[in-house]
Design a protein around this motif. Structure first.
Motif, PDB file in Angstrom:
ATOM      1  N   LEU A  23       0.826  -1.220   0.000  1.00 44.90           N
ATOM      2  CA  LEU A  23       0.000   0.000   0.000  1.00 44.90           C
ATOM      3  C   LEU A  23       0.851   1.258   0.000  1.00 44.90           C
ATOM      4  O   LEU A  23       0.494   2.263  -0.601  1.00 44.90           O
ATOM      5  CB  LEU A  23      -0.916   0.020   1.233  1.00 44.90           C
ATOM      6  CG  LEU A  23      -1.963  -1.089   1.321  1.00 44.90           C
ATOM      7  CD1 LEU A  23      -2.741  -0.976   2.627  1.00 44.90           C
ATOM      8  CD2 LEU A  23      -2.925  -1.002   0.141  1.00 44.90           C
ATOM      9  N   HIS A  24       1.991   1.186   0.694  1.00 43.98           N
ATOM     10  CA  HIS A  24       2.791   2.403   0.875  1.00 43.98           C
ATOM     11  C   HIS A  24       3.902   2.544  -0.141  1.00 43.98           C
ATOM     12  O   HIS A  24       4.161   3.626  -0.650  1.00 43.98           O
ATOM     13  CB  HIS A  24       3.371   2.433   2.293  1.00 43.98           C
ATOM     14  CG  HIS A  24       2.298   2.482   3.315  1.00 43.98           C
ATOM     15  ND1 HIS A  24       1.981   3.622   4.006  1.00 43.98           N
ATOM     16  CD2 HIS A  24       1.425   1.538   3.730  1.00 43.98           C
ATOM     17  CE1 HIS A  24       0.957   3.376   4.813  1.00 43.98           C
ATOM     18  NE2 HIS A  24       0.600   2.116   4.666  1.00 43.98           N
ATOM     19  N   TYR A  25       4.564   1.417  -0.437  1.00 42.01           N
ATOM     20  CA  TYR A  25       5.772   1.507  -1.255  1.00 42.01           C
ATOM     21  C   TYR A  25       5.701   0.676  -2.529  1.00 42.01           C
ATOM     22  O   TYR A  25       6.729   0.340  -3.113  1.00 42.01           O
ATOM     23  CB  TYR A  25       6.993   1.146  -0.393  1.00 42.01           C
ATOM     24  CG  TYR A  25       7.064   2.047   0.831  1.00 42.01           C
ATOM     25  CD1 TYR A  25       7.018   3.432   0.667  1.00 42.01           C
ATOM     26  CD2 TYR A  25       7.118   1.532   2.120  1.00 42.01           C
ATOM     27  CE1 TYR A  25       7.026   4.281   1.774  1.00 42.01           C
ATOM     28  CE2 TYR A  25       7.144   2.376   3.227  1.00 42.01           C
ATOM     29  CZ  TYR A  25       7.099   3.750   3.042  1.00 42.01           C
ATOM     30  OH  TYR A  25       7.104   4.596   4.115  1.00 42.01           O
ATOM     31  N   GLY A  26       4.491   0.344  -2.925  1.00 45.88           N
ATOM     32  CA  GLY A  26       4.308  -0.285  -4.234  1.00 45.88           C
ATOM     33  C   GLY A  26       4.942  -1.648  -4.379  1.00 45.88           C
ATOM     34  O   GLY A  26       5.336  -2.019  -5.490  1.00 45.88           O
ATOM     35  N   GLN A  27       5.045  -2.413  -3.302  1.00 41.08           N
ATOM     36  CA  GLN A  27       5.534  -3.792  -3.469  1.00 41.08           C
ATOM     37  C   GLN A  27       4.395  -4.632  -4.038  1.00 41.08           C
ATOM     38  O   GLN A  27       3.615  -5.259  -3.302  1.00 41.08           O
ATOM     39  CB  GLN A  27       6.042  -4.349  -2.139  1.00 41.08           C
ATOM     40  CG  GLN A  27       7.547  -4.164  -1.966  1.00 41.08           C
ATOM     41  CD  GLN A  27       8.120  -5.182  -1.003  1.00 41.08           C
ATOM     42  OE1 GLN A  27       7.608  -5.342   0.100  1.00 41.08           O
ATOM     43  NE2 GLN A  27       9.181  -5.866  -1.399  1.00 41.08           N
ATOM     44  N   GLU A  28       4.294  -4.600  -5.338  1.00 38.02           N
ATOM     45  CA  GLU A  28       3.201  -5.285  -6.047  1.00 38.02           C
ATOM     46  C   GLU A  28       3.669  -5.661  -7.437  1.00 38.02           C
ATOM     47  O   GLU A  28       4.417  -4.914  -8.071  1.00 38.02           O
ATOM     48  CB  GLU A  28       1.990  -4.354  -6.171  1.00 38.02           C
ATOM     49  CG  GLU A  28       0.708  -5.019  -6.652  1.00 38.02           C
ATOM     50  CD  GLU A  28       0.490  -5.036  -8.165  1.00 38.02           C
ATOM     51  OE1 GLU A  28      -0.496  -5.636  -8.598  1.00 38.02           O
ATOM     52  OE2 GLU A  28       1.322  -4.479  -8.920  1.00 38.02           O
ATOM     53  N   SER A  29       3.240  -6.810  -7.914  1.00 35.09           N
ATOM     54  CA  SER A  29       3.460  -7.161  -9.316  1.00 35.09           C
ATOM     55  C   SER A  29       2.264  -7.969  -9.771  1.00 35.09           C
ATOM     56  O   SER A  29       1.494  -8.478  -8.944  1.00 35.09           O
ATOM     57  CB  SER A  29       4.742  -7.979  -9.485  1.00 35.09           C
ATOM     58  OG  SER A  29       4.533  -9.276  -8.983  1.00 35.09           O
TER      59      SER A  29
ATOM     60  N   PRO B 246      -2.882 -13.113 -12.064  1.00 36.61           N
ATOM     61  CA  PRO B 246      -2.120 -13.352 -10.841  1.00 36.61           C
ATOM     62  C   PRO B 246      -1.568 -12.028 -10.314  1.00 36.61           C
ATOM     63  O   PRO B 246      -1.235 -11.146 -11.103  1.00 36.61           O
ATOM     64  CB  PRO B 246      -0.951 -14.234 -11.319  1.00 36.61           C
ATOM     65  CG  PRO B 246      -1.275 -14.621 -12.743  1.00 36.61           C
ATOM     66  CD  PRO B 246      -2.160 -13.552 -13.260  1.00 36.61           C
ATOM     67  N   LEU B 247      -1.484 -11.876  -9.023  1.00 37.23           N
ATOM     68  CA  LEU B 247      -0.823 -10.699  -8.463  1.00 37.23           C
ATOM     69  C   LEU B 247      -0.122 -11.056  -7.168  1.00 37.23           C
ATOM     70  O   LEU B 247      -0.501 -12.007  -6.494  1.00 37.23           O
ATOM     71  CB  LEU B 247      -1.829  -9.559  -8.222  1.00 37.23           C
ATOM     72  CG  LEU B 247      -2.900  -9.797  -7.167  1.00 37.23           C
ATOM     73  CD1 LEU B 247      -2.630  -8.967  -5.935  1.00 37.23           C
ATOM     74  CD2 LEU B 247      -4.262  -9.458  -7.727  1.00 37.23           C
ATOM     75  N   GLU B 248       0.935 -10.334  -6.881  1.00 32.15           N
ATOM     76  CA  GLU B 248       1.670 -10.558  -5.626  1.00 32.15           C
ATOM     77  C   GLU B 248       1.795  -9.232  -4.890  1.00 32.15           C
ATOM     78  O   GLU B 248       2.053  -8.188  -5.504  1.00 32.15           O
ATOM     79  CB  GLU B 248       3.069 -11.121  -5.906  1.00 32.15           C
ATOM     80  CG  GLU B 248       3.890 -11.285  -4.616  1.00 32.15           C
ATOM     81  CD  GLU B 248       5.162 -12.116  -4.768  1.00 32.15           C
ATOM     82  OE1 GLU B 248       5.410 -12.664  -5.859  1.00 32.15           O
ATOM     83  OE2 GLU B 248       5.899 -12.206  -3.762  1.00 32.15           O
ATOM     84  N   ILE B 249       1.620  -9.290  -3.572  1.00 31.50           N
ATOM     85  CA  ILE B 249       1.759  -8.074  -2.757  1.00 31.50           C
ATOM     86  C   ILE B 249       2.596  -8.351  -1.508  1.00 31.50           C
ATOM     87  O   ILE B 249       2.557  -9.457  -0.958  1.00 31.50           O
ATOM     88  CB  ILE B 249       0.369  -7.521  -2.311  1.00 31.50           C
ATOM     89  CG1 ILE B 249      -0.516  -8.637  -1.732  1.00 31.50           C
ATOM     90  CG2 ILE B 249      -0.315  -6.803  -3.452  1.00 31.50           C
ATOM     91  CD1 ILE B 249      -1.837  -8.136  -1.149  1.00 31.50           C
ATOM     92  N   GLY B 250       3.327  -7.330  -1.079  1.00 29.91           N
ATOM     93  CA  GLY B 250       4.009  -7.382   0.207  1.00 29.91           C
ATOM     94  C   GLY B 250       2.989  -7.029   1.286  1.00 29.91           C
ATOM     95  O   GLY B 250       2.313  -6.005   1.174  1.00 29.91           O
ATOM     96  N   ILE B 251       2.873  -7.886   2.307  1.00 32.69           N
ATOM     97  CA  ILE B 251       1.806  -7.663   3.296  1.00 32.69           C
ATOM     98  C   ILE B 251       2.330  -7.286   4.682  1.00 32.69           C
ATOM     99  O   ILE B 251       1.542  -6.967   5.574  1.00 32.69           O
ATOM    100  CB  ILE B 251       0.864  -8.895   3.401  1.00 32.69           C
ATOM    101  CG1 ILE B 251       1.653 -10.173   3.746  1.00 32.69           C
ATOM    102  CG2 ILE B 251       0.077  -9.082   2.112  1.00 32.69           C
ATOM    103  CD1 ILE B 251       0.760 -11.366   4.091  1.00 32.69           C
TER     104      ILE B 251
END
Ligand code: PLP
Ligand code: COI
Length: 341
Positions: free
Chosen positions: A51-57, A128-133
């Protein structure tokens, strides 16, 4: 929604609720079991790094129903490997290829009733998506990650479908930085493209065509798709560090070679544009979208490739070949499709 109520032949490229999604979480140094959910929501810590630093793909691939009723998924191993590269590019834990493929098989099987019937031109889009949680306030990578795969039946990405579309180009916008994240599929690239994309739409174009972000000399990315041009029986597509290596483009290059069409991956200058006989955008969502006209909105220059709505012969040949393999109408000589049963 009951599948009998869906207008399969007129589906837009948009989200529709399906039955299930699948999820897998990395915690305590390992990936857990694949979980099945019927919820469209996820519980998320308010300080999660995505949410904060865009750790998403994310990824995008498709499943197709053939005349034989079988469901084929196109080149999921390629998407699995790109998903790993994207994760690494934003310091996330990469999902092993075997788990990626298992999740794809599972989510397609669980939502089989949403795989559009053969002959409708529609397909099941797999996202598919991946996020840092993990909670992060300082800028640093998470230690816990979730991968989710959702599916939705879709029609053509561009309203025109397999008809020439108009795009615009401008030097005022960059999608990505020269040595930035352009070659991986992370959400930030798409957030950064929204202003340019909406500008293009306001002016009546399908997408913004980007020039290379370093010299603004070469054709780079065509919205969320790769660019190609055809001339003298040659398929020419940009060699660039800032575009996403498209799996569709890679497949088209292989099919072109099979068909005796030469292939060149190299810089394409604006000056070369008028020499092309055909131009197109390619990608999972875009398939092949023929480009009939490119307007330079900075200079007023117009490059016209199709006057009367006709699609060029090479683009048509490649489109039919690719679709044929995906829907099981043509022999899958490269072994690109996996039948899900
Ligand atoms: N370029 C961008 C920026 C994209 O988002 C996509 C879509 O995935 C593509 C190109 C096409 O890639 P692919 O053919 O692997 O879907
Ligand atoms: C795709 O072709 O799968 C894309 O990612 C394009 C867009 C929907 C982001």
């Amino acid at each position: 929604m009951k599948e009998t109520e869906i207008d399969w032949s007129n589906l837009p490229f948009s989200y529709m609720k399906t039955d299930y999604n699948v999820r897998c979480t990395y915690k305590d140094g390992k990936w857990g079991e694949i979980e099945v959910s019927d919820s469209e929501y996820i519980p998320l810590h308010i300080a999660a790094s995505c949410l904060h630093y865009g750790q998403e793909s994310f990824e995008g691939l498709k499943a197709f129903r053939g005349k034989d009723g079988k469901v084929r998924v196109f080149r999921m191993d390629e998407n699995a490997r790109r998903f790993i590269r994207s994760a690494e590019g934003v310091k996330m834990q990469p999902l092993p290829e075997e788990i990626f493929c298992e999740m794809v098989r599972k989510v397609v099987k669980l939502n089989e009733r949403f795989v559009p019937p053969y002959g409708t031109g529609a397909s099941l889009y797999i996202r598919p998506l991946e996020i840092g949680i993990s909670p992060r306030v300082g800028v640093s990578p998470a230690t816990e990650y979730t991968v989710i795969m959702l599916v939705t039946p879709v029609g053509p990405y561009f309203k025109t479908g397999f008809k020439p579309t108009k795009v615009c180009l401008s030097r005022e916008y960059d999608r990505v930085a020269p040595k930035g994240t352009g070659s991986i599929k992370v959400g930030g690239n798409y957030g950064a493209s929204l202003v340019a994309g909406e500008k293009a739409h306001e002016l009546g174009y399908s997408v913004m065509l980007y020039l290379d972000p370093k010299e603004k000399k070469y054709i780079d990315e065509c919205g969320a798709a790769n660019f190609f041009g055809i001339k003298d029986n040659t398929y020419i597509t940009p060699a660039s560090e800032s575009i996403l290596p498209s799996i569709t483009n890679k497949s088209l290059r292989e099919l072109a070679r099979d068909l005796g069409i030469k292939v060149e991956e190299r810089h394409i200058t604006l000056e070369e544009l008028p020499t092309f006989e055909e131009v197109g955008a390619c990608g999972t969502a875009a398939v092949i979208s023929p480009v009939g006209e490119i307007d330079d909105i900075d200079t007023g220059e117009k490059y016209v490739f199709s006057k009367n709505g006709e699609v060029g012969p090479v683009s048509t040949l490649l489109y039919n070949k690719l679709r044929g393999i995906q829907y099981g109408d043509e022999p899958d000589t490269h072994g690109w499709c996996e039948i899900i049963d």
